[in-house]
Design a protein around this motif. Structure first.
Motif, PDB file in Angstrom:
ATOM      1  N   GLN A 170     -40.951  18.036  -8.091  1.00  0.00           N
ATOM      2  CA  GLN A 170     -40.274  16.790  -8.423  1.00  0.00           C
ATOM      3  C   GLN A 170     -41.282  15.788  -8.979  1.00  0.00           C
ATOM      4  OE1 GLN A 170     -39.222  14.031  -5.182  1.00  0.00           O
ATOM      5  NE2 GLN A 170     -37.098  14.153  -5.919  1.00  0.00           N
ATOM      6  N   PHE A 171     -42.474  15.756  -8.425  1.00  0.00           N
ATOM      7  CA  PHE A 171     -43.493  14.802  -8.849  1.00  0.00           C
ATOM      8  C   PHE A 171     -44.009  15.114 -10.252  1.00  0.00           C
ATOM      9  CE2 PHE A 171     -43.829  14.928  -4.147  1.00  0.00           C
ATOM     10  CZ  PHE A 171     -43.279  13.679  -3.910  1.00  0.00           C
ATOM     11  N   ASP A 172     -44.193  16.397 -10.570  1.00  0.00           N
ATOM     12  CA  ASP A 172     -44.620  16.776 -11.916  1.00  0.00           C
ATOM     13  C   ASP A 172     -43.556  16.387 -12.940  1.00  0.00           C
ATOM     14  OD1 ASP A 172     -47.056  17.962 -11.072  1.00  0.00           O
ATOM     15  OD2 ASP A 172     -46.003  19.827 -10.609  1.00  0.00           O
ATOM     16  N   LYS A 173     -42.312  16.661 -12.599  1.00  0.00           N
ATOM     17  CA  LYS A 173     -41.212  16.322 -13.502  1.00  0.00           C
ATOM     18  C   LYS A 173     -41.123  14.808 -13.694  1.00  0.00           C
ATOM     19  CE  LYS A 173     -36.456  17.429 -14.468  1.00  0.00           C
ATOM     20  NZ  LYS A 173     -35.218  18.042 -14.070  1.00  0.00           N
ATOM     21  N   PHE A 174     -41.286  14.054 -12.616  1.00  0.00           N
ATOM     22  CA  PHE A 174     -41.292  12.593 -12.717  1.00  0.00           C
ATOM     23  C   PHE A 174     -42.382  12.120 -13.667  1.00  0.00           C
ATOM     24  CE2 PHE A 174     -43.884   9.038 -11.051  1.00  0.00           C
ATOM     25  CZ  PHE A 174     -43.104   7.989 -11.516  1.00  0.00           C
ATOM     26  N   LEU A 175     -43.598  12.595 -13.490  1.00  0.00           N
ATOM     27  CA  LEU A 175     -44.705  12.160 -14.348  1.00  0.00           C
ATOM     28  C   LEU A 175     -44.448  12.518 -15.811  1.00  0.00           C
ATOM     29  CD1 LEU A 175     -47.799  13.001 -12.117  1.00  0.00           C
ATOM     30  CD2 LEU A 175     -47.004  10.716 -12.788  1.00  0.00           C
ATOM     31  N   ARG A 176     -43.907  13.691 -16.049  1.00  0.00           N
ATOM     32  CA  ARG A 176     -43.643  14.133 -17.407  1.00  0.00           C
ATOM     33  C   ARG A 176     -42.530  13.310 -18.065  1.00  0.00           C
ATOM     34  NH1 ARG A 176     -42.780  18.897 -16.108  1.00  0.00           N
ATOM     35  NH2 ARG A 176     -40.522  18.975 -16.220  1.00  0.00           N
ATOM     36  N   GLU A 177     -41.468  13.006 -17.312  1.00  0.00           N
ATOM     37  CA  GLU A 177     -40.303  12.344 -17.892  1.00  0.00           C
ATOM     38  C   GLU A 177     -40.374  10.822 -17.897  1.00  0.00           C
ATOM     39  OE1 GLU A 177     -36.811  13.821 -15.915  1.00  0.00           O
ATOM     40  OE2 GLU A 177     -37.105  15.854 -16.693  1.00  0.00           O
ATOM     41  N   THR A 213     -45.538   7.555   1.582  1.00  0.00           N
ATOM     42  CA  THR A 213     -46.770   8.264   1.964  1.00  0.00           C
ATOM     43  C   THR A 213     -46.815   9.654   1.331  1.00  0.00           C
ATOM     44  OG1 THR A 213     -45.719   8.972   4.021  1.00  0.00           O
ATOM     45  CG2 THR A 213     -47.119   7.006   4.123  1.00  0.00           C
ATOM     46  N   THR A 214     -45.692  10.327   1.265  1.00  0.00           N
ATOM     47  CA  THR A 214     -45.613  11.649   0.634  1.00  0.00           C
ATOM     48  C   THR A 214     -45.858  11.528  -0.863  1.00  0.00           C
ATOM     49  OG1 THR A 214     -44.030  12.358   2.307  1.00  0.00           O
ATOM     50  CG2 THR A 214     -44.138  13.675   0.293  1.00  0.00           C
ATOM     51  N   PHE A 215     -45.255  10.506  -1.466  1.00  0.00           N
ATOM     52  CA  PHE A 215     -45.444  10.259  -2.898  1.00  0.00           C
ATOM     53  C   PHE A 215     -46.925  10.077  -3.215  1.00  0.00           C
ATOM     54  CE2 PHE A 215     -45.922   7.123  -6.344  1.00  0.00           C
ATOM     55  CZ  PHE A 215     -45.278   7.787  -7.376  1.00  0.00           C
ATOM     56  N   TRP A 216     -47.610   9.209  -2.451  1.00  0.00           N
ATOM     57  CA  TRP A 216     -49.015   8.942  -2.743  1.00  0.00           C
ATOM     58  C   TRP A 216     -49.906  10.137  -2.469  1.00  0.00           C
ATOM     59  CZ3 TRP A 216     -49.713   5.945  -6.334  1.00  0.00           C
ATOM     60  CH2 TRP A 216     -48.939   4.796  -6.496  1.00  0.00           C
ATOM     61  N   SER A 226     -52.093  11.591  -5.530  1.00  0.00           N
ATOM     62  CA  SER A 226     -53.560  11.646  -5.446  1.00  0.00           C
ATOM     63  C   SER A 226     -54.099  13.000  -5.896  1.00  0.00           C
ATOM     64  CB  SER A 226     -54.033  11.314  -4.032  1.00  0.00           C
ATOM     65  OG  SER A 226     -53.688  12.343  -3.139  1.00  0.00           O
ATOM     66  N   ARG A 227     -53.251  14.030  -5.904  1.00  0.00           N
ATOM     67  CA  ARG A 227     -53.659  15.348  -6.400  1.00  0.00           C
ATOM     68  C   ARG A 227     -53.412  15.481  -7.903  1.00  0.00           C
ATOM     69  NH1 ARG A 227     -51.418  16.551  -1.364  1.00  0.00           N
ATOM     70  NH2 ARG A 227     -49.411  17.185  -2.208  1.00  0.00           N
ATOM     71  N   ARG A 228     -52.735  14.492  -8.506  1.00  0.00           N
ATOM     72  CA  ARG A 228     -52.374  14.580  -9.916  1.00  0.00           C
ATOM     73  C   ARG A 228     -53.029  13.506 -10.788  1.00  0.00           C
ATOM     74  NH1 ARG A 228     -48.580  16.582  -6.760  1.00  0.00           N
ATOM     75  NH2 ARG A 228     -47.256  18.277  -7.491  1.00  0.00           N
ATOM     76  N   ILE A 229     -53.183  12.314 -10.235  1.00  0.00           N
ATOM     77  CA  ILE A 229     -53.726  11.181 -10.994  1.00  0.00           C
ATOM     78  C   ILE A 229     -54.641  10.367 -10.091  1.00  0.00           C
ATOM     79  CG2 ILE A 229     -51.703  10.977 -12.517  1.00  0.00           C
ATOM     80  CD1 ILE A 229     -50.856   8.535 -10.768  1.00  0.00           C
TER      81      ILE A 229
END
Length: 84
Positions: free
Chosen positions: A5-12, A48-51, A55-58
């Protein structure tokens, strides 16, 4: 390969301008994420989960990101209701 979900969020919902001094601050980035979740009928994860995932992506403090797309419009209109 499945994307989180986080990768898709960053991409979109974000675009990288490649300039570390141009940074989407923490509060707007999480707000953009919640707008993206709302528009995509996803349940937002805890902050907290989001961050932890970010932190592993950006670099959360110098990410070079800008908002884009429908989630950006939703976030801005929700954050600044006087614009409508």
């Amino acid at each position: 390969m499945a994307h989180s979900q986080f990768d898709k969020f960053l991409r979109e919902a974000t675009t990288c301008v490649g300039e570390p001094d141009v940074t989407l601050a923490r509060d707007p980035l999480y707000g953009l994420y919640t707008s993206w979740c709302f528009l995509n009928q996803q349940t937002p994860r805890a902050e907290t989960t989001f961050w932890a995932a970010m932190s592993r992506r950006i670099d959360p403090d110098q990410n070079g990101l800008r908002m884009k797309g429908p989630a950006a419009a939703d976030y801005i209109l929700t954050s600044y209701p006087g614009l409508v």
